[in-house]
Design a protein around this motif. Structure first.
Motif, mmCIF file in Angstrom:
data_model
loop_
_atom_site.group_PDB
_atom_site.id
_atom_site.type_symbol
_atom_site.label_atom_id
_atom_site.label_comp_id
_atom_site.label_asym_id
_atom_site.label_seq_id
_atom_site.Cartn_x
_atom_site.Cartn_y
_atom_site.Cartn_z
ATOM 1 N N UNK A 282 10.403 -3.579 -2.639
ATOM 2 C CA UNK A 282 9.392 -3.329 -3.683
ATOM 3 C C UNK A 282 9.747 -2.106 -4.528
ATOM 4 N N UNK A 283 10.286 -1.072 -3.893
ATOM 5 C CA UNK A 283 10.683 0.116 -4.646
ATOM 6 C C UNK A 283 11.801 -0.226 -5.636
ATOM 7 N N UNK A 284 12.749 -1.023 -5.174
ATOM 8 C CA UNK A 284 13.844 -1.442 -6.061
ATOM 9 C C UNK A 284 13.298 -2.237 -7.246
ATOM 10 N N UNK A 285 12.355 -3.123 -6.976
ATOM 11 C CA UNK A 285 11.775 -3.939 -8.036
ATOM 12 C C UNK A 285 10.971 -3.104 -9.034
ATOM 13 N N UNK A 286 10.557 -1.899 -8.606
ATOM 14 C CA UNK A 286 9.848 -0.993 -9.498
ATOM 15 C C UNK A 286 10.798 -0.076 -10.271
ATOM 16 N N UNK A 287 12.097 -0.236 -10.035
ATOM 17 C CA UNK A 287 13.075 0.521 -10.809
ATOM 18 C C UNK A 287 13.671 1.723 -10.105
ATOM 19 N N UNK A 288 13.360 1.929 -8.829
ATOM 20 C CA UNK A 288 13.945 3.045 -8.091
ATOM 21 C C UNK A 288 15.307 2.634 -7.523
ATOM 22 N N UNK A 289 16.157 3.630 -7.294
ATOM 23 C CA UNK A 289 17.430 3.398 -6.607
ATOM 24 C C UNK A 289 17.180 3.466 -5.101
ATOM 25 N N UNK B 190 6.995 10.512 -8.573
ATOM 26 C CA UNK B 190 7.528 10.150 -9.884
ATOM 27 C C UNK B 190 8.762 10.962 -10.271
ATOM 28 N N UNK B 191 8.942 12.123 -9.663
ATOM 29 C CA UNK B 191 10.089 12.967 -10.008
ATOM 30 C C UNK B 191 11.315 12.675 -9.153
ATOM 31 N N UNK B 192 11.224 11.673 -8.281
ATOM 32 C CA UNK B 192 12.349 11.304 -7.419
ATOM 33 C C UNK B 192 12.757 9.869 -7.734
ATOM 34 N N UNK B 193 14.049 9.661 -7.850
ATOM 35 C CA UNK B 193 14.537 8.339 -8.247
ATOM 36 C C UNK B 193 15.229 7.602 -7.114
ATOM 37 N N UNK B 194 15.666 8.301 -6.091
ATOM 38 C CA UNK B 194 16.484 7.660 -5.059
ATOM 39 C C UNK B 194 15.790 7.722 -3.705
ATOM 40 N N UNK B 195 15.848 6.614 -2.980
ATOM 41 C CA UNK B 195 15.246 6.539 -1.655
ATOM 42 C C UNK B 195 16.278 6.061 -0.644
ATOM 43 N N UNK B 196 16.369 6.786 0.451
ATOM 44 C CA UNK B 196 17.196 6.381 1.587
ATOM 45 C C UNK B 196 16.244 5.927 2.679
ATOM 46 N N UNK B 197 16.232 4.604 2.936
ATOM 47 C CA UNK B 197 15.247 4.009 3.838
ATOM 48 C C UNK B 197 15.925 3.670 5.160
ATOM 49 N N UNK B 198 15.437 4.268 6.245
ATOM 50 C CA UNK B 198 16.012 4.043 7.580
ATOM 51 C C UNK B 198 15.095 3.108 8.360
ATOM 52 N N UNK B 199 15.629 1.936 8.702
ATOM 53 C CA UNK B 199 14.807 0.884 9.291
ATOM 54 C C UNK B 199 15.251 0.546 10.713
ATOM 55 N N UNK B 200 14.290 0.470 11.598
ATOM 56 C CA UNK B 200 14.544 0.008 12.952
ATOM 57 C C UNK B 200 14.528 -1.501 13.015
ATOM 58 N N UNK B 201 14.596 -2.041 14.236
ATOM 59 C CA UNK B 201 14.680 -3.492 14.381
ATOM 60 C C UNK B 201 13.343 -4.153 14.703
ATOM 61 N N UNK B 202 12.267 -3.357 14.793
ATOM 62 C CA UNK B 202 10.942 -3.914 15.049
ATOM 63 C C UNK B 202 10.139 -4.071 13.775
ATOM 64 N N UNK C 143 0.837 -1.202 0.000
ATOM 65 C CA UNK C 143 0.000 0.000 0.000
ATOM 66 C C UNK C 143 0.876 1.258 0.000
ATOM 67 N N UNK C 144 1.954 1.225 0.777
ATOM 68 C CA UNK C 144 2.873 2.375 0.821
ATOM 69 C C UNK C 144 3.578 2.567 -0.525
ATOM 70 N N UNK C 145 4.046 1.487 -1.093
ATOM 71 C CA UNK C 145 4.785 1.575 -2.352
ATOM 72 C C UNK C 145 3.883 2.061 -3.481
ATOM 73 N N UNK C 146 2.656 1.601 -3.486
ATOM 74 C CA UNK C 146 1.716 2.086 -4.507
ATOM 75 C C UNK C 146 1.529 3.596 -4.396
#
Length: 504
Positions: A68-75, A44-56, A34-37
């Motif tokens: 999922x973002x990577x599989x859609x072609x984003x960096x 659409x005008x941004x190609x790169x995502x820096x994802x900060x993940x906790x341990x929960x 749902x988030x990725x959709x």
């Protein structure tokens, strides 16, 4: 729409897992999708995502989103604490992510040397609704660092560090998001000024949590959504007449403040009251008869309100621009002892009551009062924050058997039964003198049209905000005026009627 506590949301997840049935990892996948959709549609005008993940599990959402973002072609670059112990679902999604050679997984400390260019979006999946303590140490430093970045920030479910059921300590660290992608239901923390300022624009994403659980779980907190409005609104019967829609009397105005009477009267007229009277001082006669020719004038004094005559067949909206002259005070207090039905009280009417010993006891049962925070404080006393103010309003609503419309960014309608309805319409363009006068006219009009007190308050506040949203689109939040809001009433009615129209 209901608002649940963090504990109720947790139980809702478990109920869905056990009764759909669905694996917890699959529910996480559903939330991530749902988030990725949403992200892929709106970024659409941004190609790169820096994802900060906790341990929960919030971090688990982040790992799935990154994949999922990577599989859609984003960096995509992912930042973690490599030494942390992960929840079962987070660990499973992290393992799956590591199998993708194109996703770089870095440590939190690497963020300091990372190139956050203008096309990079920061995704915050550090802490979810389960957070029960203030963030400290390296994670505090990380969030402080991210808050300094000008990049767009998207928080998953809640901004990290934000409690959804209470206010954090004064010096707590909370990520300040531009967007919050939350799941299924609004959270209370999104709707109060001290906490809502961290969320940015909130998007509620449907992840198909159990409808049975949601319907069977009790709460006293709600948001006013389209479904609530549709269930309240009464379309006009073609065989009705002016007597069907009630009689309104607006008691308003004094020398120099006749504009308040004009705004409240015009709002009552344009929201459908059958007959509208304006009870005002003679000094406003020409102005009111010219600006509101459909309303009938009642002489209330010379330059101020000096008398208020009761018509038991009319619903009264009292307060806009009346001032606090001694004669006005006496007229108001005398009048409040007479009605056998509810009234709507705003502005100076509330200020007079606040300055009168036992004035609160004069408010007729089931009446609607519409204080802004300062007026509320004068009436009931100071509170340390808006959460405490809401609790006090619930107590006073029950004690006095009245509806309290507590005006704020997300205005709250508080009922004697202890229910709180948060409004989602409206914008900062309403932060102008005269906006409250318009609201008084709207609510009084709906009350005269035989809506219940609760319905009149809920529909009135929503309607006012919706008209303001239309006005802001046409004129901007800065330039829009209360009269512009009134001029959008027709468009709001068109939209409501379209929603409730029975179609073959």
């Amino acid at each position: 729409m209901k608002i649940f506590t963090a504990e109720q949301i947790r139980k809702g997840d478990l109920y869905t897992i056990n009764n759909e049935p669905i694996l917890s990892i699959q529910l996480m996948e559903r939330a991530a999708l749902a988030c990725v959709n949403w992200i892929s549609e709106n970024c659409k005008n941004h190609r790169n995502f820096a994802v900060f993940c906790g341990n929960g599990n919030n971090g688990g959402d982040g790992f799935a989103i990154a994949r999922m973002l990577y599989q859609k072609g984003f960096d995509v670059d992912v930042f973690i604490n490599s030494k942390a112990k992960y929840s079962e679902n987070a660990n499973e999604n992290l393992k799956e992510l590591k199998e993708l050679s194109g996703v770089l997984i870095k440590n939190f400390k690497d963020a300091e040397s990372y190139r956050f260019d203008s096309r990079t979006i920061i995704i915050d999946a550090l802490f979810g609704i389960g957070l029960s303590r203030n963030i400290e140490g390296d994670l505090k430093d990380l969030i402080d660092f991210l808050n300094q970045k000008k990049n767009i920030k998207i928080s998953i479910d809640v901004p990290s560090g934000l409690f959804i059921d209470r206010i954090a300590d004064e010096n707590s660290t909370i990520l300040k998001a531009d967007y919050t992608l939350s799941f299924q239901l609004w959270k209370k923390g999104f709707l109060h000024p001290e906490t809502g300022k961290y969320t940015g624009k909130v998007e509620i994403l449907d992840i198909n949590l159990s409808e049975e659980y949601i319907s069977q779980t009790d709460t006293n907190d709600f948001v006013i959504d389209d479904e609530v409005v549709k269930n309240i609104f009464k379309p006009r019967n073609d065989f009705s007449h002016k007597g069907t829609f009630g009689k309104v009397t607006i008691v308003a105005g004094s020398y120099g403040k006749i504009g308040a009477a004009v705004l409240a009267t015009q709002a009552a007229l344009k929201t459908g009251a059958g007959l509208t009277f304006v009870h005002a001082p003679k000094c406003g006669y020409d102005i009111l008869q010219t600006s509101c020719p459909e309303a009938m004038f009642i002489d209330g004094g010379n330059q101020k309100i000096e008398n208020i005559e009761l018509d038991e067949n009319s619903v009264y909206g009292i307060g806009p621009g009346i001032g606090k002259d001694e004669k006005t005070q006496k007229a108001l207090l005398k009048f409040l002892k007479e009605p056998s039905q509810p009234v709507v009280l705003d502005a100076d009417a509330l200020n007079v009551i606040a300055e009168t010993k036992d004035g609160l006891q004069l408010i007729p049962k089931k009446s609607i009062i519409t204080p802004h925070p300062k007026e509320f404080e004068r009436l009931f006393g100071a509170t340390k924050d808006s959460f405490e103010r809401t609790d006090l309003a619930k107590k006073k609503s029950k004690e006095l058997d009245i509806i309290i419309v507590l005006k704020d960014h997300h205005t709250q309608i508080i009922t004697p039964e202890g229910n709180v309805f948060y409004n989602l319409t409206g914008n900062s363009g309403l932060a102008k003198g005269g906006s409250g006068d318009v609201l008084t006219g709207i609510i009084t009009s709906f009350l005269a049209q035989k809506y219940t007190e609760e319905e009149a308050a809920i529909l009135g506040v929503w309607f006012h905000g919706k008209a303001a949203d239309f006005a802001s689109i046409k004129h901007s939040k800065e330039a829009m005026l209360p009269t512009d809001v009134i001029n959008e009433f027709g468009k709001v009615f068109e939209e409501i009627n379209e929603k409730v129209e029975i179609k073959l």
